[in-house]
Scaffold this motif. Sequence first.
Motif, PDB file in Angstrom:
ATOM      1  N   HIS A  77      14.719  20.548   6.532  1.00 37.75           N
ATOM      2  CA  HIS A  77      13.267  20.699   6.411  1.00 37.75           C
ATOM      3  C   HIS A  77      12.802  21.565   7.574  1.00 37.75           C
ATOM      4  O   HIS A  77      12.750  21.108   8.722  1.00 37.75           O
ATOM      5  N   ASP A 133      15.178  17.573  10.418  1.00 41.01           N
ATOM      6  CA  ASP A 133      13.851  18.138  10.688  1.00 41.01           C
ATOM      7  C   ASP A 133      13.931  19.174  11.796  1.00 41.01           C
ATOM      8  O   ASP A 133      14.201  18.831  12.952  1.00 41.01           O
ATOM      9  N   GLY A 182      12.847   7.859   8.146  1.00 42.95           N
ATOM     10  CA  GLY A 182      13.307   7.984   9.520  1.00 42.95           C
ATOM     11  C   GLY A 182      13.265   6.646  10.227  1.00 42.95           C
ATOM     12  O   GLY A 182      14.271   5.926  10.309  1.00 42.95           O
ATOM     13  N   SER A 183      12.067   6.285  10.703  1.00 42.02           N
ATOM     14  CA  SER A 183      11.922   5.047  11.485  1.00 42.02           C
ATOM     15  C   SER A 183      12.367   3.819  10.719  1.00 42.02           C
ATOM     16  O   SER A 183      12.990   2.919  11.293  1.00 42.02           O
ATOM     17  N   SER A 190      16.262  10.326   7.824  1.00 47.00           N
ATOM     18  CA  SER A 190      15.920  11.448   8.690  1.00 47.00           C
ATOM     19  C   SER A 190      16.501  11.223  10.085  1.00 47.00           C
ATOM     20  O   SER A 190      16.150  10.256  10.771  1.00 47.00           O
ATOM     21  N   ASP A 221       8.052  12.573   2.172  1.00 46.31           N
ATOM     22  CA  ASP A 221       8.489  12.563   3.569  1.00 46.31           C
ATOM     23  C   ASP A 221       7.357  12.104   4.490  1.00 46.31           C
ATOM     24  O   ASP A 221       6.342  12.792   4.618  1.00 46.31           O
ATOM     25  N   GLY A 271       6.414   8.170   6.745  1.00 46.44           N
ATOM     26  CA  GLY A 271       5.850   6.829   6.623  1.00 46.44           C
ATOM     27  C   GLY A 271       6.397   6.009   5.461  1.00 46.44           C
ATOM     28  O   GLY A 271       5.757   5.054   5.034  1.00 46.44           O
ATOM     29  N   GLY A 314       7.503   8.232  12.628  1.00 42.67           N
ATOM     30  CA  GLY A 314       6.811   6.990  12.960  1.00 42.67           C
ATOM     31  C   GLY A 314       5.327   6.958  12.651  1.00 42.67           C
ATOM     32  O   GLY A 314       4.605   6.108  13.180  1.00 42.67           O
ATOM     33  N   PRO A 320       3.054  16.875   9.442  1.00 45.54           N
ATOM     34  CA  PRO A 320       4.390  17.091   9.987  1.00 45.54           C
ATOM     35  C   PRO A 320       4.375  17.238  11.506  1.00 45.54           C
ATOM     36  O   PRO A 320       3.393  17.689  12.091  1.00 45.54           O
ATOM     37  N   GLY A 321       5.470  16.858  12.115  1.00 42.95           N
ATOM     38  CA  GLY A 321       5.623  17.038  13.563  1.00 42.95           C
ATOM     39  C   GLY A 321       6.194  15.824  14.267  1.00 42.95           C
ATOM     40  O   GLY A 321       6.808  15.956  15.318  1.00 42.95           O
TER      41      GLY A 321
HETATM   42  C1  DX5 Z   1       7.882  14.539  10.070  1.00 43.25           C
HETATM   43  C2  DX5 Z   1       9.254  14.742   9.499  1.00 43.25           C
HETATM   44  C3  DX5 Z   1       9.810  13.544   8.849  1.00 43.25           C
HETATM   45  C4  DX5 Z   1      10.044  12.376   9.784  1.00 43.25           C
HETATM   46  C5  DX5 Z   1       9.913  11.120   8.979  1.00 43.25           C
HETATM   47  O1  DX5 Z   1       7.374  15.735  10.482  1.00 43.25           O
HETATM   48  O2  DX5 Z   1       9.239  15.775   8.535  1.00 43.25           O
HETATM   49  O3  DX5 Z   1      11.009  13.850   8.136  1.00 43.25           O
HETATM   50  O4  DX5 Z   1      11.304  12.434  10.386  1.00 43.25           O
HETATM   51  O5  DX5 Z   1       9.910  10.055   9.861  1.00 43.25           O
HETATM   52  P1  DX5 Z   1       9.297   8.635   9.449  1.00 43.25           P
HETATM   53  O6  DX5 Z   1      10.094   8.137   8.280  1.00 43.25           O
HETATM   54  O7  DX5 Z   1       9.501   7.820  10.685  1.00 43.25           O
HETATM   55  O8  DX5 Z   1       7.856   8.831   9.092  1.00 43.25           O
END
Ligand code: DX5
Length: 219
Positions: A68, A37, A199-200, A10, A177, A179, A147, A143-144
Amino acid sequence: MSRPIYIAPSLLAADFLHLAEAVELVNQSEADWLHLDIMDGVFVPNISFGMPVVESVARLCKKPLDVHLMIIQPERYIETFYELGVHHLILHYEASLHLHRYIERIHQLGMQAGVALNPHTPIHVLDDMVHMIDIVLIMSVNPGFGGQQFISHSLHKIRQMKEKILKTGSSAKIEVDGGVDLQNAAEIFRAGADVLVAGSSVFHAPNPAEAIHLLKHAC
Ligand code: DX5
Ligand code: ZN
């Protein structure tokens, strides 16, 4: 033979001063898709990036763009994202009044259609849609924001969704999607996930390409 696992880094967790480097890294890596995102500050309490960024990323990225949409009335922008070169368009169930129509429109344009479910939304809301969806995105955080910590109840939803897909003969992929990291990837895969968004755990790792490789081979 074991089923494939797709990794979708992400971009939200990348360094926005060096987006081109992040996209190149994904191009050169074992990542399968690039997850983008889009947040509007209304459907979710955060604003990420919009069309100009997607347009630039699309010019450089060699992997399918997995978009997304965390926005209200996502149907307003289906054509726009198509014109930007997006491959998968994922709408939130909670934001879509006439989801059936929107999925048909996404398909008419030749994109893959996904539906995202917030942590509070049960999977049975897709009972009458599962046969026509390419991707079911199960949000494993609210969502939002990147991390956040993986909500463990999501594993139960992934198992239920997998069962439903097998029972109905749907070809939908389950995308998870939020964590996702090296510690929980194998368990999420075993529960039935086909696609892991990360993502992270990718972009904050000392070596993101290696992190993608490890996630892919943890499953
Ligand atoms: C959250 C996003 C995710 C986010 C995931 O609202 O939809 O795609 O970027 O990030 P991590 O992997 O750090 O949880
Ligand atoms: Zn996402």
